[in-house]
Design a protein around this motif. Sequence first.
Motif, PDB file in Angstrom:
ATOM      1  N   ARG A 127     -13.475  -1.514   8.274  1.00 18.66           N
ATOM      2  CA  ARG A 127     -13.062  -0.022   8.115  1.00 18.66           C
ATOM      3  C   ARG A 127     -14.137   1.017   7.740  1.00 18.66           C
ATOM      4  NH1 ARG A 127     -11.862  -2.484   2.128  1.00 18.66           N
ATOM      5  NH2 ARG A 127     -14.423  -2.285   1.185  1.00 18.66           N
ATOM      6  N   GLN A 128     -12.814   2.233   7.941  1.00 12.71           N
ATOM      7  CA  GLN A 128     -14.372   3.118   7.854  1.00 12.71           C
ATOM      8  C   GLN A 128     -13.977   4.607   6.653  1.00 12.71           C
ATOM      9  OE1 GLN A 128     -14.926   4.887  11.865  1.00 12.71           O
ATOM     10  NE2 GLN A 128     -17.244   5.757  10.845  1.00 12.71           N
ATOM     11  N   VAL A 129     -14.260   5.501   6.232  1.00 13.42           N
ATOM     12  CA  VAL A 129     -14.150   5.724   5.579  1.00 13.42           C
ATOM     13  C   VAL A 129     -14.639   6.987   5.845  1.00 13.42           C
ATOM     14  CG1 VAL A 129     -13.566   4.701   3.658  1.00 13.42           C
ATOM     15  CG2 VAL A 129     -16.043   5.700   3.585  1.00 13.42           C
TER      16      VAL A 129
ATOM     17  N   GLU B 113     -20.479   4.661   7.700  1.00  6.71           N
ATOM     18  CA  GLU B 113     -20.289   3.971   8.957  1.00  6.71           C
ATOM     19  C   GLU B 113     -19.632   2.914   8.498  1.00  6.71           C
ATOM     20  OE1 GLU B 113     -24.890   4.519  10.259  1.00  6.71           O
ATOM     21  OE2 GLU B 113     -24.478   2.052  10.415  1.00  6.71           O
ATOM     22  N   ARG B 114     -18.555   2.622   9.822  1.00  7.51           N
ATOM     23  CA  ARG B 114     -17.646   1.174  10.073  1.00  7.51           C
ATOM     24  C   ARG B 114     -18.278   0.359   8.957  1.00  7.51           C
ATOM     25  NH1 ARG B 114     -13.812   1.764  15.340  1.00  7.51           N
ATOM     26  NH2 ARG B 114     -14.157   3.544  14.384  1.00  7.51           N
ATOM     27  N   GLU B 115     -17.195  -0.484   8.314  1.00  9.68           N
ATOM     28  CA  GLU B 115     -17.541  -1.373   7.082  1.00  9.68           C
ATOM     29  C   GLU B 115     -17.475  -3.090   7.716  1.00  9.68           C
ATOM     30  OE1 GLU B 115     -17.845  -1.847   2.840  1.00  9.68           O
ATOM     31  OE2 GLU B 115     -16.154  -0.722   3.937  1.00  9.68           O
ATOM     32  N   PHE B 116     -18.198  -3.893   8.443  1.00 12.51           N
ATOM     33  CA  PHE B 116     -17.372  -5.147   8.177  1.00 12.51           C
ATOM     34  C   PHE B 116     -16.027  -5.857   7.245  1.00 12.51           C
ATOM     35  CE2 PHE B 116     -18.108  -9.417   6.934  1.00 12.51           C
ATOM     36  CZ  PHE B 116     -16.915  -9.920   8.003  1.00 12.51           C
ATOM     37  N   VAL B 117     -15.569  -6.334   7.396  1.00 11.45           N
ATOM     38  CA  VAL B 117     -14.400  -6.236   5.974  1.00 11.45           C
ATOM     39  C   VAL B 117     -14.266  -8.166   5.849  1.00 11.45           C
ATOM     40  CG1 VAL B 117     -12.356  -6.851   5.691  1.00 11.45           C
ATOM     41  CG2 VAL B 117     -13.213  -4.415   5.859  1.00 11.45           C
TER      42      VAL B 117
ATOM     43  N   CYS C 289      -8.926  -3.581  13.721  1.00 10.33           N
ATOM     44  CA  CYS C 289      -9.056  -5.175  14.165  1.00 10.33           C
ATOM     45  C   CYS C 289     -10.605  -5.162  15.787  1.00 10.33           C
ATOM     46  CB  CYS C 289      -8.176  -5.691  14.543  1.00 10.33           C
ATOM     47  SG  CYS C 289      -7.246  -5.082  15.734  1.00 10.33           S
ATOM     48  N   ALA C 290     -10.948  -5.760  15.384  1.00  8.03           N
ATOM     49  CA  ALA C 290     -11.904  -5.599  17.687  1.00  8.03           C
ATOM     50  C   ALA C 290     -12.102  -6.887  17.132  1.00  8.03           C
ATOM     51  CB  ALA C 290     -12.839  -5.011  16.705  1.00  8.03           C
ATOM     52  N   ALA C 291     -12.692  -7.603  18.926  1.00 15.60           N
ATOM     53  CA  ALA C 291     -12.263  -8.670  19.386  1.00 15.60           C
ATOM     54  C   ALA C 291     -13.821  -8.778  19.739  1.00 15.60           C
ATOM     55  CB  ALA C 291     -11.405  -8.980  20.946  1.00 15.60           C
TER      56      ALA C 291
ATOM     57  N   VAL D 198     -20.758  -4.601  14.128  1.00 11.38           N
ATOM     58  CA  VAL D 198     -19.752  -3.221  15.072  1.00 11.38           C
ATOM     59  C   VAL D 198     -20.279  -3.395  16.290  1.00 11.38           C
ATOM     60  CG1 VAL D 198     -19.310  -1.188  15.648  1.00 11.38           C
ATOM     61  CG2 VAL D 198     -18.848  -2.407  13.224  1.00 11.38           C
ATOM     62  N   ARG D 199     -21.858  -3.146  16.923  1.00  6.19           N
ATOM     63  CA  ARG D 199     -21.766  -3.006  17.834  1.00  6.19           C
ATOM     64  C   ARG D 199     -21.445  -5.048  19.460  1.00  6.19           C
ATOM     65  NH1 ARG D 199     -26.960  -5.790  19.460  1.00  6.19           N
ATOM     66  NH2 ARG D 199     -27.959  -6.024  17.418  1.00  6.19           N
ATOM     67  N   LEU D 200     -21.665  -5.466  18.417  1.00  4.81           N
ATOM     68  CA  LEU D 200     -20.787  -6.650  18.867  1.00  4.81           C
ATOM     69  C   LEU D 200     -19.280  -7.139  19.599  1.00  4.81           C
ATOM     70  CD1 LEU D 200     -23.652  -8.952  17.105  1.00  4.81           C
ATOM     71  CD2 LEU D 200     -23.820  -7.586  19.544  1.00  4.81           C
TER      72      LEU D 200
END
Length: 124
Positions: A38-40, A44-48, A96-98, A108-110
């Motif tokens: 998630r990101q506000v 920076e974009r944050e792991f959930v 969501c990310a894969a 995030v970079r992975l």
Amino acid sequence: QVQLVESGGGLVQAGGSLRLSCAASGRTFSSYTMGWFRQVPGKEREFVAVINWSGGSTNYADSVKGRFTISRDNAKDTVYLQMNSLKPEDTAVYYCAASPLPYGVRTVRLYDYWGQGTQVTVSS
């Protein structure tokens, strides 16, 4: 290429619940570790949360542990995020990310593929 499309975001009052879905295209969906971030604004974009390929292993950010649940249905090529007891600080765009890695990762970079994001707003 893997395409990810999030849905289920919206406006909810504090203490309420939302269920996010992420539909994936691609015949190899079940081979990917799937994560929610998630990101506000201004951060920076944050792991959930993250779930491995089989669904047998999950991990959560401390801020959501006990309130959020990640799951996946490989037969439907879909990953879910059930969010309960929502707080105003949960307000963010959720992605969501894969990742091709065989274990859950928080960086995030992975992650190779990302959805467009869905807005979650929790009112006070």
